[in-house]
Design an enzyme around this catalytic site. Structure first.
Site, PDB file in Angstrom:
ATOM      1  N   SER A  40      19.383 -83.798  20.018  1.00 36.43           N
ATOM      2  CA  SER A  40      18.288 -84.017  20.974  1.00 36.43           C
ATOM      3  C   SER A  40      16.972 -84.343  20.283  1.00 36.43           C
ATOM      4  O   SER A  40      16.063 -84.894  20.908  1.00 36.43           O
ATOM      5  CB  SER A  40      18.088 -82.764  21.841  1.00 36.43           C
ATOM      6  OG  SER A  40      19.232 -82.515  22.639  1.00 36.43           O
ATOM      7  N   CYS A 157      21.558 -59.681  30.879  1.00 33.53           N
ATOM      8  CA  CYS A 157      21.046 -59.945  32.234  1.00 33.53           C
ATOM      9  C   CYS A 157      21.657 -59.013  33.285  1.00 33.53           C
ATOM     10  O   CYS A 157      20.978 -58.638  34.249  1.00 33.53           O
ATOM     11  CB  CYS A 157      21.268 -61.402  32.615  1.00 33.53           C
ATOM     12  SG  CYS A 157      22.944 -62.000  32.379  1.00 33.53           S
ATOM     13  N   HIS A 250      22.752 -61.254  40.059  1.00 37.47           N
ATOM     14  CA  HIS A 250      23.797 -60.319  39.627  1.00 37.47           C
ATOM     15  C   HIS A 250      23.686 -59.039  40.443  1.00 37.47           C
ATOM     16  O   HIS A 250      22.599 -58.460  40.570  1.00 37.47           O
ATOM     17  CB  HIS A 250      23.626 -59.965  38.144  1.00 37.47           C
ATOM     18  CG  HIS A 250      24.030 -61.065  37.202  1.00 37.47           C
ATOM     19  ND1 HIS A 250      24.570 -62.256  37.617  1.00 37.47           N
ATOM     20  CD2 HIS A 250      23.964 -61.124  35.841  1.00 37.47           C
ATOM     21  CE1 HIS A 250      24.822 -63.010  36.545  1.00 37.47           C
ATOM     22  NE2 HIS A 250      24.455 -62.340  35.465  1.00 37.47           N
TER      23      HIS A 250
END
Length: 358
Positions: A40, A157, A250
């Site tokens: 990239s 997370c 979640h």
């Protein structure tokens, strides 16, 4: 508050994109550098991402023409910024080496990655829960031989839904926790377009997730001893983690046993009153009310509640007594906001407020 120039390492991935949206109008942090893999590098951000922009909001104009740097050129990136956010997709040992290279170049790293979560002198912080763990940074700097550089990480997370709900209840002596997490596909960096196997389906395995869900809460609740963070020895956690056909959010189904069982009213009061350093310091990304309890039997729901307080609050519901454990309840957090990039930005705000980037 002083302004800081920041970079995002791993800027083209889903979490990197989320960082960019959160930093677009941040009052303290000015996004000046984007870095990614060599394939990239040299392209404009718009060219590098192409059709892979995964956020619901448009790509900010301010980054479209920004030229992507090679994340491996540490000195070049570090020279442009006061610190970096890191969200790269690499092997764990490669991530460790890259993050330490930035730290040794006197560029602090706030990481979304799991690689350093159990490095003994790397603080893994949820600012409402264990902000004091950043006090280990001088010991880490001594080991690395740095004056400014260090690595700090956010936790997994999925923990962000159930550990905040358990934290204010620790005064009652939590002895055992069983948690089943029901996790959104964005936690795997996927959308419904890129993950068709999840449609009309549930996948009962997420690699490494159950180990993290059982072990990381104990580091969050640990203590600094000398030059390392020592994990707490209790409570005992057991976890099962499933991937569901949900875009974001979640959920955790939690069963908890206490040494001194509180009343339902005491639990609800503890949740209502709970606040931490993030609220006390009035950090820009902090939710005003961290924990929200819903009385309705069918709440919280990802579609309805994941964006509560800009996706930075935790929703709780269905608290009731259990015939094997003492209580059970469900909880929900937005996994790429509170759970990933937003949690890392909040950690960076804490570090800035405490002077660790100066």
């Amino acid at each position: 508050m002083k302004q800081y120039n920041v970079g995002v390492i791993g800027a083209t991935g889903m979490v990197g994109q989320r960082f960019i949206t959160l930093l677009e109008n941040h009052p303290w942090f000015n996004l000046v550098a984007l870095a990614a893999s060599a394939r990239s590098a040299g392209k404009t951000y718009e060219e590098a991402v192409g059709s892979r922009w995964l956020m619901k909001t448009p790509m900010p104009e301010s980054v479209k023409k920004m030229v992507v740097l090679d994340a491996a050129n540490v000195a070049e990136v570090a020279a442009k910024v006061d610190f970096v956010f890191c969200a790269v997709n690499m092997k764990k040992d490669e991530i460790k080496a890259l993050e330490e290279a930035y730290a040794k170049a006197e560029c602090p790293v706030v990481s979304n990655n799991s690689a350093h979560r159990f490095t003994p002198d790397v603080p893994m912080v949820v600012p409402e829960i264990n902000a004091d763990h950043i006090d280990i940074i001088p010991a880490q700097r001594k080991r690395l031989g740095t004056k400014r550089g260090f690595v700090a990480v956010k936790s997994n997370c999925s923990l962000q839904s159930y550990v905040p709900a358990l934290h204010p209840l620790r005064k009652y002596g939590i002895s055992d926790v069983l948690v089943c997490t029901y996790q959104a596909i964005s936690g795997a960096g996927k959308t419904f377009e890129t993950f068709p196997d999840i449609l009309d389906n549930v996948i009962p395995y997420i690699g490494g997730e159950e180990e993290k869900s059982e072990q990381e809460p104990l580091k969050l609740w640990g203590r600094i001893e000398g030059d390392k963070i020592v994990s707490a020895e209790s409570p005992r956690f057991t976890a099962q983690c499933l991937r569901l056909p949900v875009s974001d959010g979640h959920m955790g189904a939690v069963f908890v046993r206490f040494e001194n069982k509180p009343s339902k009213e005491e639990i609800l009061q503890a949740w209502k009153e709970f606040h931490g350093p993030a609220q006390d310091l009035e950090l820009p990304s902090a939710p005003k009310q961290f924990l929200h309890y819903f009385e309705e039997n069918d709440r919280p729901q990802p579609k309805l509640d994941r964006m509560l307080e800009n996706g930075m609050a935790v929703s709780i519901g269905r608290l009731r007594e259990d015939n094997q454990y003492d209580y059970k309840f469900v909880c929900l957090s937005h996994n790429t906001l509170r759970g990933a990039a937003g949690g890392a930005v909040l950690l960076a705000e804490l570090l800035a407020a405490k002077g660790y980037f100066d």
